[in-house]
Scaffold this active site. Structure first.
Site, mmCIF file in Angstrom:
data_model
loop_
_atom_site.group_PDB
_atom_site.id
_atom_site.type_symbol
_atom_site.label_atom_id
_atom_site.label_comp_id
_atom_site.label_asym_id
_atom_site.label_seq_id
_atom_site.Cartn_x
_atom_site.Cartn_y
_atom_site.Cartn_z
ATOM 1 N N ARG A 48 0.847 -1.201 0.000
ATOM 2 C CA ARG A 48 0.000 0.000 0.000
ATOM 3 C C ARG A 48 0.882 1.251 0.000
ATOM 4 N NH1 ARG A 48 -2.947 -3.174 3.744
ATOM 5 N NH2 ARG A 48 -2.141 -1.952 5.517
ATOM 6 N N LYS A 138 -12.065 15.384 4.245
ATOM 7 C CA LYS A 138 -13.219 14.910 3.481
ATOM 8 C C LYS A 138 -14.108 14.034 4.350
ATOM 9 C CE LYS A 138 -13.887 11.263 1.039
ATOM 10 N NZ LYS A 138 -13.844 10.133 0.093
ATOM 11 N N GLU A 179 -19.135 15.997 0.994
ATOM 12 C CA GLU A 179 -19.427 15.036 -0.082
ATOM 13 C C GLU A 179 -20.735 14.285 0.149
ATOM 14 O OE1 GLU A 179 -17.520 11.082 -2.293
ATOM 15 O OE2 GLU A 179 -16.295 12.188 -0.873
ATOM 16 N N LYS A 221 -18.348 18.451 -2.857
ATOM 17 C CA LYS A 221 -17.993 17.314 -3.726
ATOM 18 C C LYS A 221 -19.260 16.499 -4.000
ATOM 19 C CE LYS A 221 -14.947 13.303 -4.208
ATOM 20 N NZ LYS A 221 -13.743 12.580 -3.756
#
Length: 345
Positions: A48, A138, A179, A221
């Site tokens: 990752r 976010k 979002e 978003k």
């Protein structure tokens, strides 16, 4: 006025600077591992880390990308040379961001609906992320279109959480990306998606106002207003573009710093074409209209890399190509021919 007002305004403007978008590379470990498994990549922390380094160090990425949303693991990791990823991003002119929600969970009493969790302890976590170098955050809410859903309760609960998250972020120096994703799954019509998106955005901005969130210090978003993936007659590009922008004009205050669309399961080409059409057909919107894509930028590069260090340069070239295509779309200059030309560079 927040202590961070000036910094928040500056960061928000920089995130939606002309020709640039935000890269969403904040997949949870579980989601990242699932994508690795499909390609036969070992699901280790090192892989990752390698994958995230490949993305962040792609040549000229900052020409097209203003900032990148990281996952908690990633913001604490370092490059192969020992330089923290936050430092790598700052050196390369990318603004570090962080996903702070705890994921969408079943909404009690409302079958087939979800509510995003993660408000507990958020104040402390946001402070820590700011100290680690993050400058925006976010939080994703999920709204599902189906038989008799979404319910008003689901929209209201998610809007309330988004607003409380946004207020906490602004109080502690992070620009919130708000979002509210209306999922593309299903066979819904364009009109049904417009209706749900309008109701969702109306409630989101009602709650943001209640919580005292400064619109010029946040990014919205949203998902595009689009027919469901399994709809018999997908709406043409110009209809998606028109309906999306008209819906936003009716629901989003003009003082919002910018709109950065999610791709939400569209193909690479669809995501670019729809964004491009919006900027061609509506060049004078009150806010910049750009992108905050994940798979529509990364997936092709991941397919090429497959965990093999010999493929890093080729994968980075593909990543930069997709970023360049979406940058062009944010300027209204994307074409399929340009997509093919950029692929040859």
């Amino acid at each position: 006025m927040s202590t961070y007002t000036q910094e928040l305004q500056t960061t928000a403007k920089a995130l939606v600077a002309k020709g640039k978008g935000i890269l969403a590379m904040d997949e949870s470990n579980g989601t990242c591992n699932k994508r690795f498994e499909k390609l036969g990549i070992a699901t280790t922390e090192e892989n990752r880390r390698n994958y995230r380094e490949l993305i962040l160090t792609a040549p000229n990425l900052n020409t097209y990308i203003s900032g990148a949303i990281l996952f908690d693991e990633t913001i604490r990791q370092s490059s192969a040379t020992g330089e923290s990823f936050v430092s790598v991003m700052q050196r390369l002119g990318l603004i570090p961001g962080i996903k702070v929600d705890g994921g969408a969970k079943p909404f009690a009493g409302h079958p087939d609906e979800l509510v995003t969790e993660g408000l507990d302890g958020l104040d402390d976590r946001v402070r820590e992320y700011y100290n680690l170098g993050a400058r925006f955050a976010k939080w994703r809410a999920v709204i599902t279109i189906g038989a008799n859903i979404p319910s008003a309760a689901c929209i209201e609960a998610n809007a309330d959480a988004l607003a409380r998250y946004a207020a906490i972020c602004q109080a502690n120096g992070l620009v919130p990306i708000v979002e509210p994703e209306v999922l593309i799954d299903g066979n819904h019509t364009l009109d049904r998606c417009r209706e749900v998106t309008a109701a969702t955005l109306k409630e989101v901005f009602k709650q943001l106002t209640t919580q005292g969130v400064a619109f010029d210090q946040m990014i919205l978003k949203p998902s595009m207003v689009i027919t469901g993936l399994s709809a018999t007659l997908p709406a043409p590009v110009h209809e998606v573009a028109t309906t999306t922008i008209e819906t936003l004009l009716q629901a989003v205050p003009p003082t919002v710093a910018g709109i950065a669309f999610l791709s939400g399961g569209q193909t690479n080409e669809q995501a670019a074409a729809h964004l491009n059409a919006m900027n061609v057909m509506f060049p004078q919107t009150p806010w910049p209209v750009t992108f905050s894509y994940a798979r529509a930028i990364q997936q092709s590069a991941l397919d090429k890399w497959r965990g093999d260090s010999a493929n890093v340069a080729a994968a980075q070239k593909i990543l930069a190509h997709r970023a360049a295509c979406n940058s062009a779309a944010s300027n209204g200059t994307y074409t399929v021919d340009l997509d093919r030309q950029l692929a040859l560079v």
